[in-house]
Design a protein around this motif. Structure first.
Motif, short mmCIF file in Angstrom:
data_model
loop_
_atom_site.label_atom_id
_atom_site.label_comp_id
_atom_site.label_asym_id
_atom_site.label_seq_id
_atom_site.Cartn_x
_atom_site.Cartn_y
_atom_site.Cartn_z
N PHE A 300 1.00 -1.17 0.08
CA PHE A 300 0.01 0.06 0.00
C PHE A 300 0.94 1.24 -0.05
O PHE A 300 0.40 2.10 -0.54
CB PHE A 300 -1.03 -0.02 1.27
CG PHE A 300 -2.03 1.17 1.01
CD1 PHE A 300 -3.13 1.03 0.31
CD2 PHE A 300 -1.67 2.33 1.87
CE1 PHE A 300 -3.95 2.27 0.31
CE2 PHE A 300 -2.49 3.35 1.59
CZ PHE A 300 -3.79 3.39 0.92
N CYS A 318 -7.32 -1.08 4.33
CA CYS A 318 -8.66 -1.63 4.00
C CYS A 318 -9.53 -0.29 3.63
O CYS A 318 -10.49 -0.45 2.73
CB CYS A 318 -9.40 -2.69 4.91
SG CYS A 318 -8.33 -4.20 5.01
N LEU A 321 -8.73 1.09 0.28
CA LEU A 321 -8.99 0.03 -0.81
C LEU A 321 -10.51 0.03 -0.66
O LEU A 321 -10.68 -0.92 -1.67
CB LEU A 321 -8.27 -1.08 -0.41
CG LEU A 321 -6.64 -0.98 -0.66
CD1 LEU A 321 -6.09 -2.41 -0.28
CD2 LEU A 321 -6.37 -0.48 -2.01
N ALA A 341 -6.99 -7.54 0.95
CA ALA A 341 -6.02 -6.27 0.71
C ALA A 341 -5.01 -6.65 -0.49
O ALA A 341 -4.88 -5.78 -1.43
CB ALA A 341 -5.68 -5.60 1.81
N GLU A 344 -6.56 -7.30 -3.65
CA GLU A 344 -7.34 -6.01 -4.32
C GLU A 344 -6.13 -5.32 -5.02
O GLU A 344 -6.60 -4.62 -6.18
CB GLU A 344 -7.78 -5.32 -3.18
CG GLU A 344 -8.23 -3.98 -3.78
CD GLU A 344 -9.88 -3.98 -4.36
OE1 GLU A 344 -10.22 -2.90 -5.07
OE2 GLU A 344 -10.47 -5.17 -4.42
N MET A 345 -5.00 -5.36 -4.36
CA MET A 345 -3.82 -4.48 -5.01
C MET A 345 -3.28 -5.42 -6.22
O MET A 345 -3.15 -4.84 -7.43
CB MET A 345 -2.95 -4.08 -4.05
CG MET A 345 -3.30 -2.87 -3.08
SD MET A 345 -2.09 -2.67 -1.80
CE MET A 345 -2.05 -3.80 -0.76
N GLN A 354 -3.52 2.21 -11.52
CA GLN A 354 -4.43 1.73 -10.41
C GLN A 354 -4.73 2.95 -9.55
O GLN A 354 -5.68 3.32 -9.15
CB GLN A 354 -3.80 0.64 -9.76
CG GLN A 354 -4.77 -0.06 -8.85
CD GLN A 354 -4.31 -1.31 -8.00
OE1 GLN A 354 -4.50 -1.69 -6.79
NE2 GLN A 354 -3.36 -2.08 -8.63
N ARG A 358 -8.31 5.01 -8.62
CA ARG A 358 -8.80 4.93 -7.26
C ARG A 358 -8.89 6.43 -6.69
O ARG A 358 -9.68 6.77 -6.24
CB ARG A 358 -7.73 4.29 -6.42
CG ARG A 358 -7.82 2.55 -6.68
CD ARG A 358 -6.83 1.84 -5.54
NE ARG A 358 -6.89 0.62 -5.98
CZ ARG A 358 -7.64 -0.49 -5.55
NH1 ARG A 358 -8.67 0.11 -4.74
NH2 ARG A 358 -7.42 -1.59 -5.85
#
Length: 400
Positions: A300, A318, A321, A341, A344-345, A354, A358
């Motif tokens: 992250f 979280c 995300l 998590a 998700e990435m 990405q 976001r």
């Protein structure tokens, strides 16, 4: 399309702007080459480079040794296009390859991954964003550069669907960290290309009634199955057996959120897991064996552009995300959310694309958009209400 072997890559700009612009190329051949490279034609499903099962056009995103990013054609794509144009009778001659200095070999690149563009605007937007990011990253902290490289390697390895990806978490009594009170795991492996998941939660019987003073007590609130109450000896054996079993199916990727303390617990007398060769460096290519450590706090940090030692909590990662959570500080839940998590990435677009999807237009000199962006960094500027779930209650102000 039958794909030739990739021997290298060409910069998109070299192919798009210079390949057909050479004075040695006859005009009769230059025109069809130019048409085949037009952005609206390139993303069309009838384009000769269209890949079956891919919506839009596939190119490659490469990181140079200087850590700059470039959009790339593979040498296989360039080879195929020139042969296709000649075979279809669109060019009188077989167009020669771009000059050899244009070719980027593996030694020129830190990392390469495929990327798709559904529309002409997507492609044009990506080219502009890549240029901006390269300027903003000039002089960036070496730790951020390393994290960015790790992020892209994890994305590539995840798409390979190889081995077992397992998130682990321990909880200890907050007044004596040698007393491990809980253990949780959540993993995914692939069988015939399909993901198979499992999660679990162990509570140590001898410490069940030890309550924390500073950390929430959520051991009775495992949200993804039934908790198992075991004695200390069984607790130790179960974890040892789990770690050993997970290594039988190829490489094992152990996922933690801020791994330092959990790895100490794995190696402590209370667990004593057999992990003699933990690898903290990810391989360049798909491995057949080995145990590799991944950390979602580092992932992250790469995504938000953090180059320092600040690490986000699992709850905050979280939240950013948009992964809903409940009853954190339960080891089983924390392991499950850590895996979510990571997925998700890792299953998203390349890092910079990405991040922009976001949190659009939240990096660089956001307060002064017309100011020079060179060296401005790629750190996301979060709003106060995004950082603290209680912000609107405390301030009476929230997002409009």
């Amino acid at each position: 399309m039958v794909s030739p072997v990739i021997t290298g890559y060409y910069r998109y700009t070299d192919i798009f702007f210079e390949w057909y612009d050479r004075s040695t190329l006859p005009e009769a051949d230059r025109s069809p080459l130019r048409a085949s490279l037009a952005q609206d034609a390139f993303v069309h499903p009838d384009h000769p480079l269209h890949k079956e099962g891919v919506e839009g056009a596939e190119l490659f995103l490469g990181t140079l040794q200087s850590f700059e990013t470039r959009l790339l054609f593979s040498s296989a794509q360039v080879e195929y296009l020139r042969y296709w144009l000649h075979a279809m009778g669109l060019t009188e001659n077989l167009i020669s390859l771009p000059y050899s200095d244009c070719l980027l070999t593996e030694s020129s690149l830190r990392h390469v991954s495929p990327v798709t563009f559904k529309t002409k605007d997507d492609l044009k937007g990506a080219l502009k964003q890549i240029e901006k990011n390269n300027k903003r990253l000039k002089g960036a902290d070496p730790m951020l550069k390393t994290r960015r490289e790790i992020f892209e390697r994890i994305r590539t390895l995840w798409t390979e669907k190889v081995g077992v990806w397992c998130a682990l978490d321990f909880e200890a009594w907050d007044r004596d960290h040698t007393m491990l009170t809980e253990f949780g795991w959540s993993f995914v492996r692939w069988i015939d290309g399909q993901p198979v998941e499992e999660q679990g939660h162990l509570i140590v019987k001898e410490y069940r009634h030890y309550t924390n003073t500073f950390v929430q007590n959520n051991r009775e609130h495992f949200s993804f199955g039934d908790s198992e109450l075991v004695n200390r000896a069984t607790f130790k054996t179960r974890i040892q057996n789990l770690v050993a079993d997970l290594q039988k199916d190829g490489p094992l990727f152990l996922i933690f959120h801020d791994n330092n303390q959990d790895i100490k617990y794995l190696k402590s007398p209370a667990v004593n897991a057999d992990l003699p060769n933990l690898n903290f460096l990810l391989p360049d290519a798909k491995p057949d064996t080995g145990v590799f450590v991944l950390d979602t706090s580092d992932l992250f940090a790469a995504l938000e552009g953090e180059g320092g030692h600040n690490r986000r909590s699992l709850e905050r990662v979280c939240r950013h995300l948009q992964v809903p959570t409940s009853f954190l500080h339960n080891a089983g839940n924390d392991a499950h959310y850590t895996l979510l998590a990571m997925k998700e990435m890792a299953s998203g677009d390349p890092l910079d694309m990405q991040r922009e999807k976001r949190w659009p237009n939240r990096t660089g000199n956001t307060a002064y958009p017309t100011a020079p962006q060179t060296g401005a960094g790629v750190k996301v500027k979060f709003e106060p209400w995004e950082e603290d779930s209680d912000y609107s209650d405390m301030e009476g102000v929230g997002p409009v």
